[in-house]
Motif scaffolding. Sequence first.
Motif, PDB file in Angstrom:
ATOM      1  N   VAL A 335      -4.713  -3.132  10.547  1.00 54.89           N
ATOM      2  CA  VAL A 335      -3.272  -3.215  10.784  1.00 54.89           C
ATOM      3  C   VAL A 335      -2.892  -4.638  11.198  1.00 54.89           C
ATOM      4  CG1 VAL A 335      -1.373  -2.446  12.275  1.00 54.89           C
ATOM      5  CG2 VAL A 335      -3.008  -0.773  11.352  1.00 54.89           C
ATOM      6  N   GLU A 336      -3.704  -5.229  12.081  1.00 48.05           N
ATOM      7  CA  GLU A 336      -3.449  -6.600  12.534  1.00 48.05           C
ATOM      8  C   GLU A 336      -3.453  -7.568  11.357  1.00 48.05           C
ATOM      9  OE1 GLU A 336      -5.535 -10.107  15.243  1.00 48.05           O
ATOM     10  OE2 GLU A 336      -6.481  -8.144  15.079  1.00 48.05           O
ATOM     11  N   GLU A 338      -2.627  -6.913   8.464  1.00 52.18           N
ATOM     12  CA  GLU A 338      -1.586  -6.486   7.526  1.00 52.18           C
ATOM     13  C   GLU A 338      -2.154  -5.893   6.244  1.00 52.18           C
ATOM     14  OE1 GLU A 338       0.957  -9.873   7.015  1.00 52.18           O
ATOM     15  OE2 GLU A 338       1.805  -9.694   9.019  1.00 52.18           O
ATOM     16  N   LEU A 339      -3.319  -5.244   6.365  1.00 51.48           N
ATOM     17  CA  LEU A 339      -3.925  -4.535   5.240  1.00 51.48           C
ATOM     18  C   LEU A 339      -3.460  -3.079   5.213  1.00 51.48           C
ATOM     19  CD1 LEU A 339      -7.508  -5.996   5.632  1.00 51.48           C
ATOM     20  CD2 LEU A 339      -5.902  -6.534   3.792  1.00 51.48           C
ATOM     21  N   LEU A 340      -3.250  -2.517   6.412  1.00 46.08           N
ATOM     22  CA  LEU A 340      -2.750  -1.153   6.541  1.00 46.08           C
ATOM     23  C   LEU A 340      -1.435  -1.157   7.300  1.00 46.08           C
ATOM     24  CD1 LEU A 340      -5.937   0.926   7.508  1.00 46.08           C
ATOM     25  CD2 LEU A 340      -4.878   0.707   5.245  1.00 46.08           C
ATOM     26  N   GLU A 341      -0.632  -0.137   7.036  1.00 44.17           N
ATOM     27  CA  GLU A 341       0.636   0.025   7.748  1.00 44.17           C
ATOM     28  C   GLU A 341       0.605   1.346   8.511  1.00 44.17           C
ATOM     29  OE1 GLU A 341       5.433  -0.279   6.824  1.00 44.17           O
ATOM     30  OE2 GLU A 341       3.954  -0.483   5.204  1.00 44.17           O
ATOM     31  N   SER A 342       1.044   1.294   9.761  1.00 47.79           N
ATOM     32  CA  SER A 342       1.013   2.474  10.622  1.00 47.79           C
ATOM     33  C   SER A 342       2.330   3.254  10.529  1.00 47.79           C
ATOM     34  CB  SER A 342       0.780   2.043  12.077  1.00 47.79           C
ATOM     35  OG  SER A 342       0.859   3.137  12.937  1.00 47.79           O
ATOM     36  N   SER A 352      -1.125   3.824   5.691  1.00 50.67           N
ATOM     37  CA  SER A 352      -1.044   3.615   4.245  1.00 50.67           C
ATOM     38  C   SER A 352      -1.369   2.152   3.939  1.00 50.67           C
ATOM     39  CB  SER A 352       0.355   3.952   3.736  1.00 50.67           C
ATOM     40  OG  SER A 352       1.316   3.059   4.294  1.00 50.67           O
ATOM     41  N   ILE A 353      -1.638   1.863   2.673  1.00 50.93           N
ATOM     42  CA  ILE A 353      -1.859   0.474   2.267  1.00 50.93           C
ATOM     43  C   ILE A 353      -0.552  -0.287   2.426  1.00 50.93           C
ATOM     44  CG2 ILE A 353      -2.345  -1.049   0.316  1.00 50.93           C
ATOM     45  CD1 ILE A 353      -4.828   0.309   1.339  1.00 50.93           C
ATOM     46  N   ARG A 354      -0.622  -1.436   3.079  1.00 53.65           N
ATOM     47  CA  ARG A 354       0.588  -2.236   3.279  1.00 53.65           C
ATOM     48  C   ARG A 354       0.980  -2.897   1.966  1.00 53.65           C
ATOM     49  NH1 ARG A 354       3.001  -4.189   7.963  1.00 53.65           N
ATOM     50  NH2 ARG A 354       4.410  -5.932   7.630  1.00 53.65           N
TER      51      ARG A 354
END
Length: 355
Positions: A335-336, A338-342, A352-354
């Motif tokens: 998340v940090e 920016e690969l995944l979105e919370s 999910s995938i950002r």
Amino acid sequence: MYLYGQSTALHITEKHTTIIYDIIIKRRRKENAMKPPFTITSTILNYLIEISKVLGNLEIETKKNLHLRKENRIKSIHSSLAIENNSLSIEQITAIIDGKRVLGDPKEIKEVKNAYEAYEKILNLDPYSEKDFLLAHKLLTTEIVGQSGKYRNSDVGIFDEQGNMVHLGARPQFIGDLMGELFEWGRRDDTPALVKSCVFHYEIEMIHPFEDGNGRMGRLWQNVILANWNPLFSWIPIETIIYENQQQYYKALAQADRNNNSTVFIEFMLGVILETLLVYKEPDDKTKELSKVEQDVFEKIREYLKNEKYITVAIVCELIEKSKPTVRRYIAKFVEYELLESHGENRDRRYSIRK
């Protein structure tokens, strides 16, 4: 350092003194005003235009890349020290900066610690203060060289692998005046900071004011001047591109020496700055910043999300057969970066995938 050269103390005769004085001082003094010799060419002007364009876009993006600041600082330190033959890897330097114990040459480890302290103060240093310049050298070389934070009081020559002298530093009795006039020019002259930073870099190498650490100081002080002009440069690892083009760097320094004019070096360094900015501007494949284990975990998550909209901590635990605390650490990093979105909160949180 030029062409694999090493700074070496040597004895200079009065004849040499006269020659050096003529070359370094008399040829450059006009009506009591010292201006380092260089010419603003069309190549330089084009670089200034291109760099300004890229900077405009980067300033918008820089806040999104805060997690890369430390990595870039480490790249700068690794590259600048590697040019001076420090053998520590990026991984070892990262560990040292993180306070971990690393096996290695104590002098090289100390060089890393000193460099990190000096680079951390870039935004607090006055680029046209000679006092701050000497302070930076002290930070960079404390417990490494005898005359840390002081101009040298002996002669120094730089020799290539065959023992040929490729550069002769200024006589110690001239260093104070030469450096004082350089900083005075820096304060008073309205030359663009991008050009001025290159001039300072070259002049520091040419005068060679210190017993040791001249190369590191030239590169550091160029960063200080640039960061004072645009704080973005305090995080841009220009040294990395220099390291990747080390032979061209030495060649540009040597050619400028032969020309008694820093123009060719300014052109080279502006090209380095532009290339660095373009590399930084390109969209990152941020998975490259992950460890091999983290990359493997993220790849499994990505494969799962090709067919599903969301993934949870519990599902990741099943995929990689790890505990929830371990999985949460992985996901927090993704998340940090920016690969995944919370989405959602607490027990309902999904990822999910950002895009």
